[in-house]
Motif scaffolding. Structure first.
Motif, mmCIF file in Angstrom:
data_model
loop_
_atom_site.group_PDB
_atom_site.id
_atom_site.type_symbol
_atom_site.label_atom_id
_atom_site.label_comp_id
_atom_site.label_asym_id
_atom_site.label_seq_id
_atom_site.Cartn_x
_atom_site.Cartn_y
_atom_site.Cartn_z
ATOM 1 N N ASN A 187 62.236 72.407 -61.235
ATOM 2 C CA ASN A 187 61.770 74.060 -61.281
ATOM 3 C C ASN A 187 61.580 75.540 -62.038
ATOM 4 O O ASN A 187 61.712 75.943 -62.189
ATOM 5 C CB ASN A 187 63.135 74.676 -59.770
ATOM 6 C CG ASN A 187 62.991 73.908 -58.596
ATOM 7 O OD1 ASN A 187 61.775 73.082 -58.870
ATOM 8 N ND2 ASN A 187 64.081 74.156 -58.407
ATOM 9 N N GLU A 214 49.950 64.884 -56.178
ATOM 10 C CA GLU A 214 49.706 65.351 -54.521
ATOM 11 C C GLU A 214 50.902 63.868 -54.388
ATOM 12 O O GLU A 214 51.656 63.685 -53.629
ATOM 13 C CB GLU A 214 48.907 65.010 -54.011
ATOM 14 C CG GLU A 214 49.394 65.279 -52.256
ATOM 15 C CD GLU A 214 48.206 65.418 -51.390
ATOM 16 O OE1 GLU A 214 47.533 64.921 -50.612
ATOM 17 O OE2 GLU A 214 46.986 65.648 -52.089
ATOM 18 N N GLY A 218 54.355 65.914 -53.513
ATOM 19 C CA GLY A 218 53.843 66.136 -52.658
ATOM 20 C C GLY A 218 52.600 67.298 -52.294
ATOM 21 O O GLY A 218 52.847 67.704 -53.023
ATOM 22 N N ILE A 219 52.606 67.075 -50.730
ATOM 23 C CA ILE A 219 51.338 68.435 -50.106
ATOM 24 C C ILE A 219 51.758 69.949 -50.831
ATOM 25 O O ILE A 219 50.846 70.847 -51.521
ATOM 26 C CB ILE A 219 50.655 67.927 -48.934
ATOM 27 C CG1 ILE A 219 49.256 69.428 -49.128
ATOM 28 C CG2 ILE A 219 51.268 68.631 -49.024
ATOM 29 C CD1 ILE A 219 48.248 68.667 -50.487
ATOM 30 N N ASP A 220 53.371 69.090 -50.666
ATOM 31 C CA ASP A 220 53.488 71.354 -50.571
ATOM 32 C C ASP A 220 53.858 71.519 -52.335
ATOM 33 O O ASP A 220 53.944 73.018 -52.142
ATOM 34 C CB ASP A 220 55.417 70.929 -49.993
ATOM 35 C CG ASP A 220 55.320 70.923 -48.902
ATOM 36 O OD1 ASP A 220 54.417 71.394 -48.065
ATOM 37 O OD2 ASP A 220 56.617 70.771 -48.314
ATOM 38 N N TYR A 221 53.712 70.686 -53.224
ATOM 39 C CA TYR A 221 53.699 71.242 -54.643
ATOM 40 C C TYR A 221 52.281 71.566 -55.080
ATOM 41 O O TYR A 221 52.167 72.646 -56.230
ATOM 42 C CB TYR A 221 53.845 70.563 -55.407
ATOM 43 C CG TYR A 221 55.503 69.637 -56.165
ATOM 44 C CD1 TYR A 221 56.611 70.697 -57.357
ATOM 45 C CD2 TYR A 221 56.497 69.451 -54.778
ATOM 46 C CE1 TYR A 221 57.613 70.685 -57.155
ATOM 47 C CE2 TYR A 221 57.944 68.738 -55.304
ATOM 48 C CZ TYR A 221 58.273 70.199 -55.494
ATOM 49 O OH TYR A 221 59.394 69.908 -56.454
ATOM 50 N N TYR A 223 50.525 73.504 -53.123
ATOM 51 C CA TYR A 223 49.867 74.562 -52.025
ATOM 52 C C TYR A 223 50.822 75.877 -53.113
ATOM 53 O O TYR A 223 50.479 76.341 -53.129
ATOM 54 C CB TYR A 223 50.675 74.428 -51.107
ATOM 55 C CG TYR A 223 49.667 73.978 -49.647
ATOM 56 C CD1 TYR A 223 48.590 73.648 -49.597
ATOM 57 C CD2 TYR A 223 50.327 73.176 -49.205
ATOM 58 C CE1 TYR A 223 47.753 73.012 -49.085
ATOM 59 C CE2 TYR A 223 50.030 72.409 -48.479
ATOM 60 C CZ TYR A 223 48.303 72.649 -47.813
ATOM 61 O OH TYR A 223 47.615 71.778 -47.268
ATOM 62 N N TYR A 224 52.435 75.540 -53.217
ATOM 63 C CA TYR A 224 52.905 75.930 -54.156
ATOM 64 C C TYR A 224 52.547 76.723 -56.026
ATOM 65 O O TYR A 224 52.458 78.249 -55.774
ATOM 66 C CB TYR A 224 54.091 75.761 -54.556
ATOM 67 C CG TYR A 224 54.922 75.768 -55.909
ATOM 68 C CD1 TYR A 224 55.955 76.685 -55.555
ATOM 69 C CD2 TYR A 224 55.274 75.336 -56.692
ATOM 70 C CE1 TYR A 224 57.222 77.679 -56.342
ATOM 71 C CE2 TYR A 224 56.010 76.105 -58.073
ATOM 72 C CZ TYR A 224 56.628 77.459 -57.637
ATOM 73 O OH TYR A 224 57.465 77.455 -58.761
ATOM 74 N N GLU A 227 49.083 78.637 -55.127
ATOM 75 C CA GLU A 227 49.767 80.014 -54.241
ATOM 76 C C GLU A 227 49.934 81.358 -55.220
ATOM 77 O O GLU A 227 49.846 82.101 -55.672
ATOM 78 C CB GLU A 227 50.820 79.697 -52.867
ATOM 79 C CG GLU A 227 50.488 81.519 -51.888
ATOM 80 C CD GLU A 227 51.671 81.254 -50.965
ATOM 81 O OE1 GLU A 227 51.644 81.642 -50.558
ATOM 82 O OE2 GLU A 227 51.246 80.170 -50.155
ATOM 83 N N GLU A 241 61.500 78.687 -57.214
ATOM 84 C CA GLU A 241 63.205 77.912 -56.933
ATOM 85 C C GLU A 241 64.453 78.318 -58.080
ATOM 86 O O GLU A 241 63.601 78.171 -59.198
ATOM 87 C CB GLU A 241 63.167 76.272 -56.397
ATOM 88 C CG GLU A 241 62.036 76.164 -55.515
ATOM 89 C CD GLU A 241 61.938 76.875 -54.210
ATOM 90 O OE1 GLU A 241 63.485 76.742 -54.009
ATOM 91 O OE2 GLU A 241 60.974 76.971 -53.431
#
Length: 255
Positions: A187, A214, A218-221, A223-224, A227, A241
């Motif tokens: 982080n 990804e 993973g896809i969340d990273y 988007y992180y 954004e 984080e």
């Protein structure tokens, strides 16, 4: 997608040299899904000086040219500021540009080989003035590679960090790629940006990087990071984080 670090302004540093080259970069960016580019020319790095007023004028010129060429990319003002003692004084004198021109986020570059001793105090002082220092490409700084706790302390105390797309995909070598992955895991990275200088040797590489991101994290990273770029340019608080320290690996059990 927003790219918060790019050397697209023509003739001001080691990035694009002409309006034609700037347009070619914007066209390449558009193909990668980038709709907004923050122009961040070098400032006070012993070779280039690009003050805010000059950057704003150049940005207007580039946007007029892109619109004429039918390229759907908007360029906003920014700056890659090499850290120096009078940074805050020059900010108050209107010479330092934040990301997008109106946000509190400022790209701060360290020399490639070390972190100046006054960096921690200056980054703290910037925050006291309402700014958010963003340390650019920490994965390519030799002192931070050797002692990542220095970056951990800066982030813990409120700074942010931006890694370069090409670092994650291995274009700067395996060592830098591995350290970039460690920064993400700990982080200690809040933005991914191209740091593009041209369309061939230093292109955007954003799509390729997000694809690897990804697959590895993973896809969340994805988007992180996307954004956070949007939040920064709109002047909002980015997502963070709690930072973690990077544990140094033991080498053959000798340490």
């Amino acid at each position: 997608m927003i790219d918060i670090h790019c050397h697209i302004l023509p003739g001001v540093d080691d990035g694009a040299q002409t309006l034609t080259e700037a347009a070619a970069m914007a066209k390449q960016a558009e193909k990668e899904g980038i709709h907004t580019i923050i122009a961040t020319p070098h400032h006070m790095n012993r070779k280039y000086i690009n003050r805010k007023s000059e950057i704003v004028a150049k940005v207007m010129e580039v946007n007029v040219h892109l619109e004429r060429e039918g390229i759907n990319v908007t360029v906003l003002p920014g700056q890659e500021v090499r850290i120096y003692g009078e940074l805050l004084q020059d900010y108050e004198n209107g010479e330092i540009s934040t990301l997008g021109g109106d946000s509190p986020y400022v790209l701060v570059e360290f020399p490639s080989g070390y972190v100046p001793k006054y960096a921690e105090q200056l980054l703290f002082d910037m925050q006291m003035k309402g700014l958010v220092p963003v340390v650019v490409h920490p994965e390519r700084n030799q002192e931070l590679i050797q002692d990542p706790d220095k970056l951990y302390n800066l982030v813990k105390n409120g700074a942010a960090a931006q890694i370069t797309a090409a670092s994650l995909t291995g274009y700067f070598g395996k060592k830098i790629q591995k350290f970039t992955e460690q920064l993400i895991e700990a982080n200690l990275a809040h933005f991914i940006a191209s740091d593009a200088h041209n369309t061939n040797k230093r292109p955007f590489k954003m799509l390729e990087t997000l694809d690897r991101l990804e697959k590895e994290f993973g896809i969340d990273y994805v988007y992180y990071f996307q954004e956070n770029a949007e939040l920064a340019v709109s002047g909002q608080n980015i997502m963070k984080e709690p930072p973690q320290q990077i544990k140094k690996k033991k080498f053959l059990g000798l340490f």
